[in-house]
Design a protein around this motif. Structure first.
Motif, PDB file in Angstrom:
ATOM      1  N   PHE A  86      12.823  -9.744   2.698  1.00 44.17           N
ATOM      2  CA  PHE A  86      12.700 -10.220   1.324  1.00 44.17           C
ATOM      3  C   PHE A  86      11.431  -9.677   0.672  1.00 44.17           C
ATOM      4  O   PHE A  86      11.459  -9.195  -0.465  1.00 44.17           O
ATOM      5  CB  PHE A  86      12.678 -11.758   1.271  1.00 44.17           C
ATOM      6  N   PHE A  87      10.308  -9.764   1.387  1.00 46.37           N
ATOM      7  CA  PHE A  87       9.018  -9.358   0.827  1.00 46.37           C
ATOM      8  C   PHE A  87       8.976  -7.854   0.566  1.00 46.37           C
ATOM      9  O   PHE A  87       8.526  -7.415  -0.494  1.00 46.37           O
ATOM     10  CB  PHE A  87       7.877  -9.792   1.754  1.00 46.37           C
ATOM     11  N   THR A  88       9.490  -7.080   1.531  1.00 49.83           N
ATOM     12  CA  THR A  88       9.525  -5.625   1.374  1.00 49.83           C
ATOM     13  C   THR A  88      10.428  -5.236   0.212  1.00 49.83           C
ATOM     14  O   THR A  88      10.045  -4.420  -0.645  1.00 49.83           O
ATOM     15  CB  THR A  88      10.022  -4.962   2.674  1.00 49.83           C
ATOM     16  N   ASP A  89      11.633  -5.816   0.168  1.00 48.10           N
ATOM     17  CA  ASP A  89      12.587  -5.476  -0.895  1.00 48.10           C
ATOM     18  C   ASP A  89      12.068  -5.891  -2.273  1.00 48.10           C
ATOM     19  O   ASP A  89      12.277  -5.186  -3.258  1.00 48.10           O
ATOM     20  CB  ASP A  89      13.953  -6.120  -0.632  1.00 48.10           C
ATOM     21  N   TYR A  90      11.374  -7.027  -2.350  1.00 45.43           N
ATOM     22  CA  TYR A  90      10.835  -7.476  -3.636  1.00 45.43           C
ATOM     23  C   TYR A  90       9.773  -6.495  -4.132  1.00 45.43           C
ATOM     24  O   TYR A  90       9.751  -6.133  -5.308  1.00 45.43           O
ATOM     25  CB  TYR A  90      10.262  -8.892  -3.529  1.00 45.43           C
ATOM     26  N   LEU A  91       8.911  -6.056  -3.230  1.00 46.36           N
ATOM     27  CA  LEU A  91       7.877  -5.073  -3.600  1.00 46.36           C
ATOM     28  C   LEU A  91       8.507  -3.758  -4.055  1.00 46.36           C
ATOM     29  O   LEU A  91       8.075  -3.166  -5.042  1.00 46.36           O
ATOM     30  CB  LEU A  91       6.932  -4.831  -2.421  1.00 46.36           C
ATOM     31  N   ILE A  92       9.537  -3.312  -3.338  1.00 42.71           N
ATOM     32  CA  ILE A  92      10.228  -2.071  -3.736  1.00 42.71           C
ATOM     33  C   ILE A  92      10.840  -2.258  -5.124  1.00 42.71           C
ATOM     34  O   ILE A  92      10.749  -1.376  -5.976  1.00 42.71           O
ATOM     35  CB  ILE A  92      11.294  -1.664  -2.688  1.00 42.71           C
ATOM     36  N   GLY A  93      11.433  -3.419  -5.371  1.00 46.19           N
ATOM     37  CA  GLY A  93      12.011  -3.714  -6.688  1.00 46.19           C
ATOM     38  C   GLY A  93      10.969  -3.645  -7.797  1.00 46.19           C
ATOM     39  O   GLY A  93      11.240  -3.128  -8.886  1.00 46.19           O
ATOM     40  N   TYR A 117       0.837  -1.213   0.000  1.00 45.85           N
ATOM     41  CA  TYR A 117       0.000   0.000   0.000  1.00 45.85           C
ATOM     42  C   TYR A 117       0.870   1.260   0.000  1.00 45.85           C
ATOM     43  O   TYR A 117       0.656   2.174  -0.806  1.00 45.85           O
ATOM     44  CB  TYR A 117      -0.930  -0.019   1.213  1.00 45.85           C
ATOM     45  N   GLN A 118       1.858   1.287   0.900  1.00 48.36           N
ATOM     46  CA  GLN A 118       2.721   2.471   0.989  1.00 48.36           C
ATOM     47  C   GLN A 118       3.551   2.657  -0.286  1.00 48.36           C
ATOM     48  O   GLN A 118       3.771   3.780  -0.735  1.00 48.36           O
ATOM     49  CB  GLN A 118       3.651   2.345   2.200  1.00 48.36           C
ATOM     50  N   ILE A 119       4.017   1.551  -0.854  1.00 50.28           N
ATOM     51  CA  ILE A 119       4.800   1.627  -2.101  1.00 50.28           C
ATOM     52  C   ILE A 119       3.917   2.129  -3.241  1.00 50.28           C
ATOM     53  O   ILE A 119       4.342   2.958  -4.052  1.00 50.28           O
ATOM     54  CB  ILE A 119       5.444   0.266  -2.428  1.00 50.28           C
ATOM     55  N   ALA A 120       2.674   1.660  -3.290  1.00 50.47           N
ATOM     56  CA  ALA A 120       1.729   2.148  -4.309  1.00 50.47           C
ATOM     57  C   ALA A 120       1.520   3.652  -4.167  1.00 50.47           C
ATOM     58  O   ALA A 120       1.425   4.371  -5.171  1.00 50.47           O
ATOM     59  CB  ALA A 120       0.406   1.401  -4.196  1.00 50.47           C
ATOM     60  N   LYS A 121       1.474   4.151  -2.919  1.00 50.11           N
ATOM     61  CA  LYS A 121       1.354   5.594  -2.688  1.00 50.11           C
ATOM     62  C   LYS A 121       2.590   6.329  -3.212  1.00 50.11           C
ATOM     63  O   LYS A 121       2.479   7.395  -3.813  1.00 50.11           O
ATOM     64  CB  LYS A 121       1.153   5.891  -1.196  1.00 50.11           C
ATOM     65  N   CYS A 122       3.771   5.745  -2.994  1.00 49.21           N
ATOM     66  CA  CYS A 122       5.010   6.344  -3.520  1.00 49.21           C
ATOM     67  C   CYS A 122       4.956   6.431  -5.047  1.00 49.21           C
ATOM     68  O   CYS A 122       5.364   7.422  -5.643  1.00 49.21           O
ATOM     69  CB  CYS A 122       6.231   5.520  -3.103  1.00 49.21           C
ATOM     70  N   MET A 123       4.466   5.360  -5.674  1.00 50.59           N
ATOM     71  CA  MET A 123       4.368   5.330  -7.135  1.00 50.59           C
ATOM     72  C   MET A 123       3.379   6.388  -7.622  1.00 50.59           C
ATOM     73  O   MET A 123       3.595   7.032  -8.636  1.00 50.59           O
ATOM     74  CB  MET A 123       3.940   3.934  -7.601  1.00 50.59           C
ATOM     75  N   LYS A 124       2.321   6.604  -6.879  1.00 50.32           N
ATOM     76  CA  LYS A 124       1.315   7.617  -7.231  1.00 50.32           C
ATOM     77  C   LYS A 124       1.911   9.020  -7.134  1.00 50.32           C
ATOM     78  O   LYS A 124       1.665   9.856  -8.000  1.00 50.32           O
ATOM     79  CB  LYS A 124       0.101   7.466  -6.300  1.00 50.32           C
TER      80      LYS A 124
END
Length: 195
Positions: free
Chosen positions: A130-137, A63-70
């Motif tokens: 791993f999960f956080t870094d993969y999502l950021i990637g 969710y937070q990464i999607a906000k960053c992308m927005k």
């Protein structure tokens, strides 16, 4: 670390949420033993997928990464380039929720599941990082991780991995959805929801 939790291990909850699950588990065991309820118990370990609430780990990251992308494409949002995270050093075996539901279905179809307890868990332990870094990637952005009290548990389980031998031997169940696909689906879900 590295020990698999078995269905026969003593329940030892470490927080109020776990205590509520253990209590229900024990009530069901008593009811099944005394033939008052026909059924089985499942103990689902960590799982995620689309529509998972943004207050849960992994989905909170997505969710937070999607906000960053927005923020990158929309000036009206504050330009956010960091996300708040919890303890990324703990180890979990995370699978897709659809694999968990398929395990439930297979057990419901199988008459020999009656009166028994089954762990539902994946096979590959990974640090939460791993999960956080993969999502950021997946975001293709440079996003900083900031440890926050909001997501950091004072009492946390360092390593959690369940033995699924009973489930697999009875039903032939195996997790089928690669976690990388689940993470991609989860991030896409939040990107669409925010847009």
């Amino acid at each position: 670390s590295g020990n698999l939790l078995k269905e026969t291990d003593v329940l030892s909850p470490s927080n109020p949420y776990a205590s509520s699950k253990a209590s229900m588990d024990l009530i069901m065991q008593e009811r099944m033993t005394n033939k008052k309820i026909k059924g089985f118990i499942t103990r689902a370990f960590s799982h995620t997928g689309i529509r998972r609430g943004k207050n849960f780990s992994i989905s909170a990251d997505a969710y937070q990464i999607a906000k960053c992308m927005k923020t990158q494409e929309d000036e009206q949002f504050i330009n956010q380039k960091s996300i708040e995270v919890g303890n990324l050093d703990t180890t979990r075996v995370v699978i897709d929720v659809k694999d968990v539901v398929r395990a439930y279905y297979l057990l419901m179809e199988h008459p020999d599941s009656n009166g028994k307890v089954f762990n539902v868990c994946g096979d590959t332990p990974r640090k939460m990082q791993f999960f956080t870094d993969y999502l950021i990637g997946l975001s293709k952005m440079d996003i900083k991780k900031v440890v926050s009290n909001k997501y950091y548990r004072d009492i946390d389980i360092f390593y959690q991995h369940g033995d699924t031998t009973a489930l697999k031997e009875l039903t032939g169940w195996q997790p089928e959805i690669p976690i990388e696909q689940t993470l991609k689906d989860l991030l896409n879900y939040w990107v669409k929801k925010i847009n």
